[in-house]
Design a protein around this motif. Structure first.
Motif, PDB file in Angstrom:
ATOM      1  N   LEU A   1      -5.389  10.014  -7.025  1.00 30.93           N
ATOM      2  CA  LEU A   1      -4.224   9.248  -7.477  1.00 30.93           C
ATOM      3  C   LEU A   1      -3.778   8.269  -6.397  1.00 30.93           C
ATOM      4  N   ASP A   2      -3.717   8.722  -5.138  1.00 32.88           N
ATOM      5  CA  ASP A   2      -3.354   7.827  -4.037  1.00 32.88           C
ATOM      6  C   ASP A   2      -4.329   6.657  -3.935  1.00 32.88           C
ATOM      7  N   ASP A   3      -5.617   6.948  -4.058  1.00 31.67           N
ATOM      8  CA  ASP A   3      -6.629   5.881  -3.993  1.00 31.67           C
ATOM      9  C   ASP A   3      -6.456   4.882  -5.132  1.00 31.67           C
ATOM     10  N   ILE A   4      -6.174   5.387  -6.324  1.00 32.62           N
ATOM     11  CA  ILE A   4      -5.993   4.501  -7.479  1.00 32.62           C
ATOM     12  C   ILE A   4      -4.768   3.619  -7.291  1.00 32.62           C
ATOM     13  N   VAL A   5      -3.664   4.202  -6.863  1.00 31.53           N
ATOM     14  CA  VAL A   5      -2.438   3.420  -6.658  1.00 31.53           C
ATOM     15  C   VAL A   5      -2.660   2.367  -5.573  1.00 31.53           C
ATOM     16  N   GLU A   6      -3.342   2.748  -4.501  1.00 30.84           N
ATOM     17  CA  GLU A   6      -3.635   1.787  -3.430  1.00 30.84           C
ATOM     18  C   GLU A   6      -4.523   0.651  -3.945  1.00 30.84           C
ATOM     19  N   PHE A   7      -5.548   1.018  -4.687  1.00 29.21           N
ATOM     20  CA  PHE A   7      -6.450   0.022  -5.267  1.00 29.21           C
ATOM     21  C   PHE A   7      -5.673  -0.937  -6.177  1.00 29.21           C
ATOM     22  N   MET A   8      -4.825  -0.389  -7.039  1.00 29.33           N
ATOM     23  CA  MET A   8      -4.047  -1.226  -7.954  1.00 29.33           C
ATOM     24  C   MET A   8      -3.135  -2.187  -7.184  1.00 29.33           C
TER      25      MET A   8
ATOM     26  N   MET B   1      -2.437   4.081   3.811  1.00 29.82           N
ATOM     27  CA  MET B   1      -2.830   2.777   3.373  1.00 29.82           C
ATOM     28  C   MET B   1      -4.174   2.427   4.009  1.00 29.82           C
ATOM     29  N   ARG B   2      -5.056   1.794   3.232  1.00 28.28           N
ATOM     30  CA  ARG B   2      -6.354   1.409   3.754  1.00 28.28           C
ATOM     31  C   ARG B   2      -6.247   0.114   4.535  1.00 28.28           C
ATOM     32  N   PRO B   3      -6.919   0.025   5.680  1.00 30.43           N
ATOM     33  CA  PRO B   3      -6.934  -1.239   6.410  1.00 30.43           C
ATOM     34  C   PRO B   3      -7.824  -2.235   5.696  1.00 30.43           C
ATOM     35  N   THR B   4      -7.507  -3.514   5.806  1.00 30.03           N
ATOM     36  CA  THR B   4      -8.322  -4.552   5.181  1.00 30.03           C
ATOM     37  C   THR B   4      -9.045  -5.411   6.206  1.00 30.03           C
ATOM     38  N   GLU B   5      -8.693  -5.255   7.473  1.00 29.02           N
ATOM     39  CA  GLU B   5      -9.359  -6.007   8.529  1.00 29.02           C
ATOM     40  C   GLU B   5      -9.388  -5.165   9.790  1.00 29.02           C
ATOM     41  N   GLY B   6     -10.196  -5.582  10.741  1.00 30.82           N
ATOM     42  CA  GLY B   6     -10.223  -4.913  12.033  1.00 30.82           C
ATOM     43  C   GLY B   6     -11.271  -3.827  12.101  1.00 30.82           C
ATOM     44  N   PRO B   7     -11.332  -3.143  13.242  1.00 27.77           N
ATOM     45  CA  PRO B   7     -12.384  -2.165  13.453  1.00 27.77           C
ATOM     46  C   PRO B   7     -12.265  -0.944  12.556  1.00 27.77           C
ATOM     47  N   GLU B   8     -11.065  -0.703  11.948  1.00 30.69           N
ATOM     48  CA  GLU B   8     -10.922   0.453  11.073  1.00 30.69           C
ATOM     49  C   GLU B   8     -11.553   0.211   9.708  1.00 30.69           C
ATOM     50  N   CYS B   9     -11.770  -1.036   9.352  1.00 31.34           N
ATOM     51  CA  CYS B   9     -12.282  -1.390   8.031  1.00 31.34           C
ATOM     52  C   CYS B   9     -13.794  -1.217   8.002  1.00 31.34           C
ATOM     53  N   VAL B  10     -14.257  -0.371   7.123  1.00 32.50           N
ATOM     54  CA  VAL B  10     -15.688  -0.187   6.962  1.00 32.50           C
ATOM     55  C   VAL B  10     -16.119  -1.094   5.821  1.00 32.50           C
TER      56      VAL B  10
ATOM     57  N   PHE C   1      -1.713  -3.758 -15.264  1.00 27.50           N
ATOM     58  CA  PHE C   1      -1.229  -2.838 -14.231  1.00 27.50           C
ATOM     59  C   PHE C   1       0.275  -2.617 -14.355  1.00 27.50           C
ATOM     60  N   GLU C   2       1.015  -3.651 -14.712  1.00 27.27           N
ATOM     61  CA  GLU C   2       2.459  -3.533 -14.865  1.00 27.27           C
ATOM     62  C   GLU C   2       2.825  -2.616 -16.030  1.00 27.27           C
TER      63      GLU C   2
ATOM     64  N   GLU D   1       4.926   0.846  -4.176  1.00 29.25           N
ATOM     65  CA  GLU D   1       6.102   1.632  -4.541  1.00 29.25           C
ATOM     66  C   GLU D   1       6.495   1.405  -6.001  1.00 29.25           C
ATOM     67  N   MET D   2       6.355   0.169  -6.479  1.00 31.83           N
ATOM     68  CA  MET D   2       6.647  -0.124  -7.880  1.00 31.83           C
ATOM     69  C   MET D   2       5.712   0.683  -8.789  1.00 31.83           C
ATOM     70  N   PHE D   3       4.409   0.717  -8.459  1.00 31.26           N
ATOM     71  CA  PHE D   3       3.458   1.470  -9.279  1.00 31.26           C
ATOM     72  C   PHE D   3       3.750   2.965  -9.215  1.00 31.26           C
ATOM     73  N   ARG D   4       4.080   3.465  -8.033  1.00 28.74           N
ATOM     74  CA  ARG D   4       4.416   4.899  -7.910  1.00 28.74           C
ATOM     75  C   ARG D   4       5.616   5.247  -8.793  1.00 28.74           C
ATOM     76  N   LYS D   5       6.590   4.383  -8.822  1.00 27.69           N
ATOM     77  CA  LYS D   5       7.757   4.613  -9.669  1.00 27.69           C
ATOM     78  C   LYS D   5       7.367   4.548 -11.143  1.00 27.69           C
ATOM     79  N   ASN D   6       6.591   3.548 -11.521  1.00 28.34           N
ATOM     80  CA  ASN D   6       6.188   3.368 -12.916  1.00 28.34           C
ATOM     81  C   ASN D   6       5.387   4.548 -13.452  1.00 28.34           C
ATOM     82  N   ILE D   7       4.531   5.123 -12.620  1.00 27.65           N
ATOM     83  CA  ILE D   7       3.684   6.221 -13.094  1.00 27.65           C
ATOM     84  C   ILE D   7       4.309   7.581 -12.835  1.00 27.65           C
ATOM     85  N   ARG D   8       5.502   7.599 -12.268  1.00 29.64           N
ATOM     86  CA  ARG D   8       6.196   8.850 -11.926  1.00 29.64           C
ATOM     87  C   ARG D   8       5.337   9.688 -10.984  1.00 29.64           C
TER      88      ARG D   8
END
Length: 184
Positions: A94-101, A1-10, A127-128, A71-78
């Motif tokens: 695919l992971d990046d797209i699901v995370e973005f969505m 999962m991508r961080p959205t805040e803090g020092p890890e967020c570029v 998206f649904e 998890e809902m998107f992962r299930k929906n897209i198999r």
């Protein structure tokens, strides 16, 4: 999962956010771990603009909701189907797209896509409606793209938003081409 805040967020300001993005980057980013100190900074992943965007939800609630939607998107897209064929499908993409969505679904807002204002609820509905075939279509479209993309976030959002609308037409045209090819 991508961080959205803090020092890890570029941070990387949205191309449309400010006419002075070069100045923001040059003056406020010392290295990849420096966060832009600005009240108007827009996180390019999920548009978090301060503490009041999530209707009183704290960060933990937001992250839990993102996890649930992911998890809902992962299930929906198999997702499990795609992961069985890493030679055929780019799982990192695919992971990046699901995370973005997931992040856009939970934290996004209204967008301007192709010059038209699109309400966040329509983006969520698109998206649904994603399934494995539509995700395969998006992955193929991204892989076949040869044009320069100036704003990757907007391009991806537009591609994902349009996919449920254009997938059926794409399939019909492909079928017609195959039928015509067989007749010759």
């Amino acid at each position: 999962m991508r961080p959205t805040e803090g020092p890890e967020c570029v941070p990387w300001p949205d191309a449309d956010a400010s006419p002075n993005n070069k100045d923001i980057i040059d003056n406020d980013m010392i290295d990849k771990n420096t966060v832009i100190k600005s009240d108007t900074y827009i996180n390019p992943i999920n548009h978090i603009k301060g503490d009041d965007v999530h209707d009183g939800k704290d960060e933990t609630d937001v992250m839990d909701e993102i996890d649930s939607v992911r998890e809902m998107f992962r299930k929906n897209i198999r997702y499990d189907f795609f992961s069985k064929y890493p030679d055929k499908y780019d799982i990192n993409t695919l992971d990046d797209i699901v995370e973005f969505m997931a992040e856009e679904y939970v934290c996004g807002g209204d967008e301007t896509l192709g010059g038209h204002k699109v309400p966040h609820e329509l983006i969520k509905k698109a998206f649904e409606n994603f399934n494995a075939l539509k995700m395969k279509y998006v992955l193929q479209s991204l892989a076949e793209n040869t044009t320069r993309v100036k704003n990757t976030r907007k391009y991806l959002l537009r591609t994902l938003y349009d996919a449920p609308l254009t997938f059926g037409i794409h399939q019909k045209l492909r079928f017609q081409n195959e039928i015509e090819g067989m007749a010759e």
